[in-house]
Design an enzyme around this catalytic site. Structure first.
Site, PDB file in Angstrom:
ATOM      1  N   LYS A  72      -8.146  -4.308  20.427  1.00  0.00           N
ATOM      2  CA  LYS A  72      -7.421  -5.319  19.653  1.00  0.00           C
ATOM      3  C   LYS A  72      -6.121  -5.803  20.309  1.00  0.00           C
ATOM      4  CE  LYS A  72      -8.539  -4.394  14.843  1.00  0.00           C
ATOM      5  NZ  LYS A  72      -7.992  -4.030  13.544  1.00  0.00           N
ATOM      6  N   TYR A 242      -9.806   2.307   1.347  1.00  0.00           N
ATOM      7  CA  TYR A 242     -10.892   1.964   0.409  1.00  0.00           C
ATOM      8  C   TYR A 242     -11.843   3.135   0.171  1.00  0.00           C
ATOM      9  CZ  TYR A 242     -12.853   0.749   4.965  1.00  0.00           C
ATOM     10  OH  TYR A 242     -13.225   0.765   6.280  1.00  0.00           O
TER      11      TYR A 242
HETATM   12  P1  NAD Z   1      -2.830   3.027  12.639  1.00  0.00           P
HETATM   13  O1  NAD Z   1      -3.204   4.302  13.280  1.00  0.00           O
HETATM   14  O2  NAD Z   1      -2.659   1.811  13.470  1.00  0.00           O
HETATM   15  O3  NAD Z   1      -1.434   3.264  11.829  1.00  0.00           O
HETATM   16  C1  NAD Z   1      -1.234   4.420  11.045  1.00  0.00           C
HETATM   17  C2  NAD Z   1       0.041   4.277  10.212  1.00  0.00           C
HETATM   18  O4  NAD Z   1       0.114   5.400   9.319  1.00  0.00           O
HETATM   19  C3  NAD Z   1       1.327   4.327  11.056  1.00  0.00           C
HETATM   20  O5  NAD Z   1       2.297   3.521  10.443  1.00  0.00           O
HETATM   21  C4  NAD Z   1       1.706   5.811  10.969  1.00  0.00           C
HETATM   22  O6  NAD Z   1       3.080   6.030  11.211  1.00  0.00           O
HETATM   23  C5  NAD Z   1       1.337   6.106   9.532  1.00  0.00           C
HETATM   24  N1  NAD Z   1       1.102   7.533   9.288  1.00  0.00           N
HETATM   25  C6  NAD Z   1       0.233   8.337   9.942  1.00  0.00           C
HETATM   26  N2  NAD Z   1       0.294   9.599   9.437  1.00  0.00           N
HETATM   27  C7  NAD Z   1       1.215   9.561   8.446  1.00  0.00           C
HETATM   28  C8  NAD Z   1       1.727  10.545   7.545  1.00  0.00           C
HETATM   29  N3  NAD Z   1       1.311  11.807   7.581  1.00  0.00           N
HETATM   30  N4  NAD Z   1       2.662  10.160   6.645  1.00  0.00           N
HETATM   31  C9  NAD Z   1       3.109   8.876   6.607  1.00  0.00           C
HETATM   32  N5  NAD Z   1       2.669   7.908   7.438  1.00  0.00           N
HETATM   33  C10 NAD Z   1       1.729   8.250   8.347  1.00  0.00           C
HETATM   34  O7  NAD Z   1      -3.906   2.801  11.485  1.00  0.00           O
HETATM   35  P2  NAD Z   1      -4.328   1.404  10.796  1.00  0.00           P
HETATM   36  O8  NAD Z   1      -5.462   0.827  11.549  1.00  0.00           O
HETATM   37  O9  NAD Z   1      -3.109   0.584  10.575  1.00  0.00           O
HETATM   38  O10 NAD Z   1      -4.911   1.937   9.413  1.00  0.00           O
HETATM   39  C11 NAD Z   1      -4.046   2.349   8.362  1.00  0.00           C
HETATM   40  C12 NAD Z   1      -4.843   2.417   7.066  1.00  0.00           C
HETATM   41  O11 NAD Z   1      -5.305   1.126   6.715  1.00  0.00           O
HETATM   42  C13 NAD Z   1      -6.077   3.313   7.157  1.00  0.00           C
HETATM   43  O12 NAD Z   1      -6.216   3.972   5.928  1.00  0.00           O
HETATM   44  C14 NAD Z   1      -7.210   2.329   7.331  1.00  0.00           C
HETATM   45  O13 NAD Z   1      -8.427   2.800   6.787  1.00  0.00           O
HETATM   46  C15 NAD Z   1      -6.712   1.165   6.503  1.00  0.00           C
HETATM   47  N6  NAD Z   1      -7.274  -0.118   6.918  1.00  0.00           N
HETATM   48  C16 NAD Z   1      -7.929  -0.828   5.975  1.00  0.00           C
HETATM   49  C17 NAD Z   1      -8.462  -2.056   6.297  1.00  0.00           C
HETATM   50  C18 NAD Z   1      -9.187  -2.836   5.235  1.00  0.00           C
HETATM   51  O14 NAD Z   1      -9.877  -3.793   5.551  1.00  0.00           O
HETATM   52  N7  NAD Z   1      -9.013  -2.465   3.986  1.00  0.00           N
HETATM   53  C19 NAD Z   1      -8.320  -2.589   7.594  1.00  0.00           C
HETATM   54  C20 NAD Z   1      -7.627  -1.833   8.537  1.00  0.00           C
HETATM   55  C21 NAD Z   1      -7.112  -0.587   8.188  1.00  0.00           C
END
Ligand code: NAD
Length: 298
Positions: A72, A242
């Site tokens: 990405k 989700y």
């Molecule tokens: P990522 O790895 O890019 O980012 C993770 C984030 O979570 C960072 O800000 C990190 O600092 C934080 N984090 C990690 N462990 C933590 C903890 N113990 N306490 C507090 N903060 C913590 O991940 P992402 O791709 O941004 O995904 C994040 C969430 O969003 C996931 O649950 C993913 O499933 C969800 N998501 C959903 C959709 C959708 O379409 N609904 C799309 C993308 C991501």
């Protein structure tokens, strides 16, 4: 099952690992319902094979491709143009092979990020006009920065972003700088350890979103919010998770009397539908949305 023929057009999904994905199932339901002779297939593509794979979108005259990790944040260098919201968040999840005046794919590739647009479309679908709102957002990873970028461009007035002091924190600081320089939204970065400030800003906010993986396996028993007193009943509360459909944070919000509480399924659906609209140029109708919600059990 799509009726594949010599005319069937291809949309890709390029990521690694990718075999666990739900995306082709979701896309192919929509193409079928729209009456499009299009199929999505997933391809194992990493940074080493990305350049050739993007070139294949041109040479095979594909309609485009979804892009996921680890591609990405690096795919932009192989494209002809990047949409402003994708530029602002620094990540692309959709590459479109732009059509020419005859409606045929031209080989000119444009990158978008439909995650952020999908999140905000899901909010709008529920009748919420977020222009001018004050927002608290937890997270500075891929989902959070996409949500922040589109929110800032599309009218959120003030955004307070919290994160733990891990490797993602600096990304949040950079994001705030870019939002402040490039949009009319005022963005501020805070340490998630400062729970007094979090509580104060949540009390003043219209909309709250947790876009971290907290609430999802292996952190499914946790919430970034210490207790339900952080929520006001009229606060709009969103989680990007989700699975499970209701996180600990969402339960806390409901316990506090919040009625507008959303999981990440709407975001997931609309990021797909927005990409599908760009590939097929077919309008996303209320009928299609209802059908897709039924298929996904939303
Ligand atoms: P990522 O790895 O890019 O980012 C993770 C984030 O979570 C960072 O800000 C990190 O600092 C934080 N984090 C990690 N462990 C933590 C903890 N113990 N306490 C507090 N903060 C913590 O991940 P992402 O791709 O941004 O995904 C994040 C969430 O969003 C996931 O649950 C993913 O499933 C969800 N998501 C959903 C959709 C959708 O379409 N609904 C799309 C993308 C991501």
């Amino acid at each position: 099952m799509p009726n594949v023929s010599g005319h069937t057009e291809l949309v890709g999904l390029m990521a690694y690992p990718i075999r666990h994905t739900q995306s082709p199932t979701t896309h192919n339901w929509a193409y079928d319902k729209l009456g499009c002779d299009v199929i999505q297939l997933a391809f194992e593509v990493d940074n080493d094979t990305l350049k050739d794979s993007v070139q294949a979108i041109r040479s095979l005259k594909m309609l485009g491709s979804n892009i996921s990790m680890p591609n990405k944040t690096v795919v932009h260098q192989y494209l002809d143009e990047v949409d402003p919201a994708a530029q602002l968040c620094g990540a692309i999840n959709t590459v479109v092979n732009v059509r020419d005046e005859k409606g045929e794919v031209s080989g000119y590739l444009k990158g978008y990020n439909t995650d952020g647009a999908g999140f905000w479309q899901a909010v709008k679908e529920d009748g919420i006009d977020f222009a001018g709102m004050k927002m608290v957002l937890i997270g500075t990873g891929g989902a959070a920065t996409a949500i922040a970028a589109v929110g800032a461009i599309d009218g959120i007035a003030e955004m307070h972003i919290f994160n733990i002091k891990d490797k993602f924190y600096g990304r949040g600081e950079e994001m705030c700088e870019k939002i402040n320089a490039q949009t009319s939204c005022k963005a501020y970065m805070h340490d998630l350890a400062d729970k007094d400030l979090l509580k104060q800003l949540m009390a003043e906010a219209d909309l709250f979103c947790d876009a971290t993986g907290v609430g999802m396996h292996p952190l499914e028993d946790l919430s970034n919010i210490p207790d339900p007193s952080f929520f006001r009943p009229d606060l709009i509360v969103c989680d990007t998770v989700y699975a499970p459909r209701e996180t600990v944070m969402m339960k806390q919000a409901r316990e506090a009397g919040c009625t507008k509480v959303y999981n990440g399924l709407g975001m997931m659906l609309f990021q797909a539908l927005i990409a599908i609209e760009k590939y097929t140029l077919k309008e996303i109708t209320p009928e299609l949305i209802t059908y897709m919600k039924g298929q996904l059990g939303i």
